[in-house]
Design a protein around this motif. Structure first.
Motif: not given
Lengths: 354, 354
Positions: A352-354, B161-162, B296-299
């Motif tokens: 969760t790093a921004e 993935n999105s 982990s979920f992508p950005k």
């Protein structure tokens, strides 16, 4: 009538009156602490402990606190409790590793468990049982009472870019971390606290390991050393309440439990207060000294430090079967605890790093 | 003689006997818990609390525990305590966010504080004072009593993935996390616990968010869903003891403190036990189901979830000044607490990874 009265009085004395006196009996214990009460966070722990013991017991358990100003021997409190000269001591057990290297395993192990791992292991992974077994040999109990949390790697005037940079590096780093650095060629100093800032400023030493922002701030290291290295040597630094077994056995059962409850509450306060104060002070440090750079050692330095750490630990384990038993129990839990930590708290911050 | 005896008895009754009776008076409190005592870890907390209260008080504070089997209403215990029907309740406050959205802020906030941050803020950053102010309106106190620690993001049959992959995704995720996912197009289900495994296996749902390894293991989700996502929705999930103010005020001062001490000790046990058990069970899960992949979920998904979270939080804050006050206090501490966490515990794990 006289006989009845005598019987009544005997009954009253034997039960009600006596029981009441006994209930209200005040137990007084003497505690020697290794820290002055002016130390941030660490200095508050025994005062919190005393207050909780007093309040939970309705005044029946009274602790008298002697700081080093009074007893003059911060690094001898282990012997004070062993001998019964004091009932209690508050200290970091690794001060006594010269006496028994196993003491160190309860405070901080380089590359070892961090605070949540250490506490989970202590209470549920067999740590408490091993502690009870070890400290019974010294006529004591050792009760966890707080932690500084993880400690920073220290203030460095120069960057450490490779293992070679440790050769001849003049570092103030006490205890086990110092042993490890020494094994890798660093020159370890034991300069008194009051002279550390000047020594760092003058270049008499290249680096100083202290604790973390709330403890480091007042010593001003950030003004003369630009690099603040992340920690490896004390992933947690737990502090303990030592209790003389005879003093403990003299307490009624409920006061024994209140003693332990007061220690746990004061310890939990220390951890929470330390986290809060480190956060607050670190944000001030960054504002006041915007040049501070947080660095982590590169991989070959980390690998070298870890190898040296394990060699020293294994050498101690070879000498003492109980050291080996505790170390193996810690390593076994750290392995699975770290896997969980990595996918939970660590992953959350990373993800969760921004 | 008769007069003397009468005087003596009057004296004895008024002082010693009465005082003793008063000292020994047993206070009985009734507790309604939201959890069956068969739940791993969560189910043990009230039993630990009861035991500590009994022992610390020398038997003067007795807690009767009613589980949902008895009181039939796990999600109504807030009202039970408010009305004085029960003296105490043990629960997760976010169950009551329909009644007051602020209750959620004490349990878990998506992208919010993790456990060490939340506890540092609560005890030293103004959290306790805000809690006292808020719960006084309900004729209660709310005392922190443990945490599950961070919760995993859930078991998914398909990779995400999105952000587009969330459209129409059938997810069982309760509470605030569910609201956020729903805002992003997911279809939120409320399938009873007993039917979840089958629903996941049959594809009636695509994903299920539960808790963490020790809680998830017995439900078998890892056998039918390959991807175990890291958490974002409950960086801590604190549980609380609710105390009716009138019941609290009837207790003598030392028993009030013992009540709080017992809650803190049971809460600390829960956190340590949870960490230990999650570590142990996760290592078993990986061995038994080597196909499980931690993801982990992508950005862009993280950014989307965070944006939706903040929109919902800000909308609540706009409706209720006290929600705003608590939220702002939490956000302010999280900002500096996270900076400290990143250079301390997080950096340690990152820097020493093998």
């Amino acid at each position: 009538m006289r006989k009845f009265l005598a019987t009544f009085l005997a009954f009253a004395t034997a039960t009600t009156l006596f029981a009441s006196d006994n209930d209200k009996k005040v137990y007084r214990l003497k505690l020697a602490t290794s820290y002055e009460n002016t130390m941030p966070v660490l200095g508050d722990v025994v005062a919190d402990f005393k207050k909780y013991a007093d309040e939970l017991s309705g005044g029946r358990l009274q602790i008298r606190i002697d700081t080093p100003t009074k007893h003059k021997a911060p690094f001898e409190v282990f012997d004070f409790v062993k001998a019964g000269q004091y009932d209690l001591a508050y200290t970091a057990l690794y001060y006594f590793k010269g006496k028994d290297p196993k003491t160190m395993l309860w405070t901080a192990v380089p590359f070892g468990m961090n605070t949540p791992e250490q506490h989970a292991w202590f209470y549920y992974g067999g740590g408490k049982e091993l502690s009870d077994k070890m400290f019974a040999q010294y006529n004591m109990k050792s009760i966890p009472m707080g932690s500084t949390g993880i400690q920073m790697g220290g203030w460095f005037r120069k960057e450490v870019n490779s293992l070679a940079d440790l050769q001849g590096l003049k570092v103030r780093i006490p205890g086990f971390g110092g042993e490890v650095m020494s094994k890798l060629g660093a020159s370890i100093n034991t300069i008194p606290t009051g002279e550390l800032y000047m020594a760092l400023e003058m270049g008499t030493i290249d680096a100083v390991e202290w604790v973390s922002p709330v403890y480091d701030m007042s010593l001003g290291f950030g003004k003369v050393a630009k690099y603040y290295y992340t920690g490896w040597q004390e992933p947690t630094a737990d502090t303990h309440l030592l209790v003389n077994n005879k003093s403990y056995e003299k307490l009624p059962k409920d006061l024994q439990l209140i003693l332990e409850a007061a220690a746990r509450m004061a310890g939990e306060d220390m951890l929470n207060k330390g986290f809060y104060e480190n956060s607050r002070i670190w944000s001030q440090m960054k504002t006041q000294n915007p040049n501070i750079e947080v660095k982590s050692f590169p991989k070959d330095v980390v690998d070298g430090l870890r190898k040296a750490t394990n060699e020293i630990l294994d050498a101690e384990a070879a000498k003492d079967p109980m050291f080996k038993e505790i170390l193996e129990s810690q390593r076994a839990f750290q392995k699975i605890g770290r896997e969980w930590y990595k996918i939970s708290d660590f992953a959350y911050i990373q993800n969760t790093a921004e």
